[in-house]
Design a protein around this motif. Structure first.
Motif, short mmCIF file in Angstrom:
data_model
loop_
_atom_site.label_atom_id
_atom_site.label_comp_id
_atom_site.label_asym_id
_atom_site.label_seq_id
_atom_site.Cartn_x
_atom_site.Cartn_y
_atom_site.Cartn_z
N THR A 1 41.10 49.30 32.30
CA THR A 1 39.94 49.95 32.94
C THR A 1 39.67 49.32 34.30
O THR A 1 39.50 50.02 35.31
CB THR A 1 38.70 49.82 32.03
N GLN B 1 39.74 51.05 37.96
CA GLN B 1 38.50 51.17 38.72
C GLN B 1 38.48 50.27 39.96
O GLN B 1 38.00 50.67 41.02
CB GLN B 1 37.30 50.83 37.83
N GLU C 1 42.53 47.14 25.07
CA GLU C 1 41.74 48.37 25.14
C GLU C 1 42.41 49.44 24.27
O GLU C 1 43.57 49.29 23.87
CB GLU C 1 41.61 48.82 26.61
N ASP D 1 37.14 49.42 27.43
CA ASP D 1 37.04 50.86 27.67
C ASP D 1 35.87 51.46 26.89
O ASP D 1 35.23 52.40 27.34
CB ASP D 1 38.34 51.58 27.33
#
Ligand code: G3P
Ligand code: CA
Length: 720
Positions: free
Chosen positions: A331, A335, A366, A400
């Motif tokens: 994640t 990001q 995740e 996540d």
């Protein structure tokens, strides 16, 4: 229990034969004895005309000092002293000489060139025996350990019979567990360097683990975290895996980022090109624990370079080491760094031609990226690699989930339903080790439940340093690994893969082998899985006349400490089965002999390692072959406490105030005479002292003991 008869054989009793006792530590010196010692008895059977056969032990206690001790079974006539005015007598008769004239032993023996090829205490260590109904002789050995089959007059009839390792592996499909070099061999080299991976492979790792982060120019490199050095507010480096902080040209890259929701100040891999990272050198992440001996020597490797290392090993040695890459912080990577680490991983594996599903596991803490890999990324790439869902501690959560406002933690991945769901996209789970063995060193049901869902279980992280071990392991990292293997894990991540490989090899060996097994003297790597002198101390024939019972003296590596395997061997088919596990009263105890009572019951001699005043525990137990304790071990009942024998007639010279004790270190002979009486004798370990005084040479004492409770004898048991 009462002493009703007593006799003894003097320590210095010899039989005809060559001088002996010349070897010490494998070197030959002056012979200490003019001929062959008779005693050092390790097994007893009934002989003809009221006599007894006694098996002489391997000589002088070890393989390397017994090359001039000939293996023999002596016939003794025993006359017990049964009244204060009586006299006990031991007369030594003929002997059976154990030998191999037909060359059944495949390796060189001490008496290789002799016409009879007499066997010595450097060839085998005989500890138990019996005569089968066909008259042939069976002997239990400790060096293999082997079963040895002789003619009635001592001629070896068959090649030594090795001991199969009968513990079925409790892994998902009974397959051997894998050892994963965690960040390479990070316990001994700076983590995630080619050197760390090389040492891991050299130590026997089946897989090596690169954790993967991305560089500024989109290259996957092996680092545990995107942050390659953490710096506190005062400018002090608090944790680092590279020397970036000593590169002034990179000072401006120091920054603070939110990593999985937490502010982290330091240097981040995604802010450096690969070329810039290659100017840095790896440093030890835990210098206080592991030192800095290898700092500043090794580069940060790319995933492609790690693959090249594994391919090179295969090209040079044929060994197919696997890769266990972890997609770090998917994640965050998407990001903050703007990268799809899962896609990059599959692209790199494809580009480098490393997509054999038998040699790759892809792991992640995740969940979403694993589902994406399974449903989209891998199918589009035309690869299908096994995925592993990592499951951290219950106070943590897959990021996540957190990023999407889902408040569940990792425990939500451990229910039966969740494990079944994981099995829809992954082949295995990678749980934090406390899911499997809790803080009290108790094994949980996690592996059983994960296996029920069809999932492999690869747990992390085993570390040798005492600071990481539960007190129950007493600073022994191998004990921890064995507990996890017994729990059924399919793989272990360890910072010390050489230790993991050793323990796994011992655990999965096809045979039980002692360090003295001849295989290890001919160049094979020593993967002994039972200790020295841990072989068939107990060997006897069941009352059916077909089943031999063979009891090991020590615990096989991987088994529960203090539990001894009792084998049932069908002499007709030569098939081996596990008849049960004998539970020692203390893990430091050992067994001394085994003899039948009836079809369901055997007698076992169990003793501590003490002699003289230090001797505390010398007992005979009856052991049921049918009844089990709650933990599955064989049920046993005390029959005779040899440290508390009543001798009202003062038959034994050592008896004090009517009380007799039997404080010899080894007591290796027991046989049932009739329902009320057993015969017990010690192994005097000639020329040992200590049983009856520090300077008194141990003799062989023979005890006729009347039991408090009669035994229920099976057909043929007792003196006929
Ligand atoms: O990936 C499983 C194992 O490596 C433990 O995690 O934090 O050391 O990457 P970590
Ligand atoms: Ca990892």
């Amino acid at each position: 229990m009462t002493l009703v008869g007593y006799a003894e054989l003097p320590a210095d009793t010899f039989a005809a034969g060559p001088a002996s006792g010349a070897y010490s530590g494998g070197l030959r010196g002056e012979a200490r004895f003019p001929s062959q010692p008779v005693q050092g008895f390790s097994g007893v059977q009934f002989g003809p005309q009221g006599s007894y056969w006694f098996l002489s032990d391997n000589g002088f206690g070890a393989k390397n000092n017994s090359a001039d001790s000939l293996l023999r079974i002596h016939r003794l006539n025993l006359t017990p002293k049964t009244a204060p005015t009586g006299t006990g007598r031991v007369e030594v008769g003929n002997f059976i000489s154990l030998r191999d004239p037909d060359r059944k032993v495949a390796w060189p023996i001490v008496g290789e060139a002799g016409p009879e090829r007499l066997l010595t205490g450097a060839d085998f260590d005989p500890e138990g025996f019996f005569f089968a109904p066909d008259g042939t002789l069976w002997v239990g050995d400790e060096f293999g350990p082997y079963l040895l089959h002789f003619s009635a007059d001592g001629r070896l009839l068959d090649a030594p019979i090795p001991t199969p390792n009968l513990a079925g592996l409790p892994t998902l499909r009974g397959q051997a567990p894998v050892v994963v070099g965690h960040r390479g061999s990070s316990g001994t080299r700076p983590e995630h360097t080619l050197e760390s991976y090389r040492v891991a492979i050299e130590g026997g790792a089946d897989f090596i683990e690169p954790d993967l982060v991305v560089t500024k120019d989109g290259v996957l490199i092996a680092r545990h975290e995107p942050v390659i050095a953490v710096v506190d507010a005062a400018g002090k480096v608090t944790e680092a895996t590279v020397d970036v902080a000593s590169h002034p040209e990179f000072a401006s890259r120091l920054t603070t980022k939110k990593l999985d929701g937490v502010d982290v100040r330091g240097y981040f891999a995604e802010d450096f090109t690969l070329a810039e990272l290659k100017t840095m050198r790896a440093v030890e992440r835990l210098p206080a624990l592991r030192g800095r001996a290898y700092d500043s020597q090794f580069e940060v490797p790319t995933l492609a370079e790690v693959i090249a290392l594994v391919k090179d090993v295969e090209a040079r040695t044929g060994r197919k080491v696997g890769l266990y890459p972890e997609t770090k912080h998917p994640t965050y990577m998407a990001q903050v760094a703007g990268r799809d680490v899962s896609q990059l991983l599959v692209d790199t594996l494809k580009k480098e031609g490393f997509t054999d599903p038998a040699r790759v596991f892809i792991q992640s803490f995740e969940t979403a990226n694993l589902r994406d890999l399974k449903a989209n990324i891998m199918p589009k790439a035309g690869v299908n690699l096994p995925l592993v869902q990592l499951v951290s501690s219950p106070d943590e959560a897959p990021y996540d989930w957190t990023a999407k406002g889902d408040a569940r933690k990792y425990d939500a991945l451990t229910t039966d339903a969740a494990l079944r769901d994981i099995a829809s996209y992954a082949s295995g789970v990678g749980p934090y080790k406390r899911w499997i063995v809790d803080e009290k060193a108790q094994t949980t049901d996690f592996v059983t439940r994960a296996h029920a869902a069809g999932l492999l279980v690869h747990t992390w992280t085993m570390r040798n340093e005492p600071a990481y071990l539960l007190p129950a392991y007493k600073n022994d990292p191998e004990a921890e690994m064995r507990q996890f293997l017994r729990a059924g894990v399919d793989g272990l991540f360890t910072d010390f893969p050489a230790t993991g490989a050793k323990v796994a090899a011992e655990y999965t060996a096809a045979q039980v082998r002692s360090p003295q097994n001849p295989a290890f003297s001919t160049g094979a790597a020593n993967a002994a899985n039972i200790g020295s002198s841990g072989g068939f101390e107990g060997l006897t024939l069941g009352v059916d006349g077909v089943t031999a019972y063979a009891l090991l003296e020590k615990t096989v590596a991987g088994d529960v400490s203090g539990q001894l395997r009792l084998h049932a061997v069908n002499l007709g088919t030569r098939q081996w089965a596990l008849a049960g596990r004998y539970p020692l009263e203390d893990t430091a105890n050992a067994i001394g002999d085994l003899t039948p009572v009836n079809a369901d019951t055997l007698l076992v001699l169990e003793r501590d390692g003490g002699s003289g005043a230090a001797a505390k525990f010398k007992r005979v137990y009856s052991v049921s072959l049918r009844e089990k304790n709650a933990d599955g071990t064989l049920k046993k009942t005390l029959v005779a406490d040899l440290m508390n024998v009543s001798d009202p007639q003062n038959l034994a010279p050592s008896t004090v105030a009517g009380k007799f004790t039997f404080p010899y270190v080894t007591i290796e002979n027991v046989i049932v005479l009739d329902a009320d009486t057993i015969l017990v004798a010690n192994d005097n370990n000639y020329p040992a002292t200590g049983g009856r005084g520090a300077t008194v040479k141990d003799v062989n004492e023979f005890l006729w003991l009347k039991l408090d409770q009669p035994l229920t004898l099976g057909a043929g048991v007792g003196r006929r």
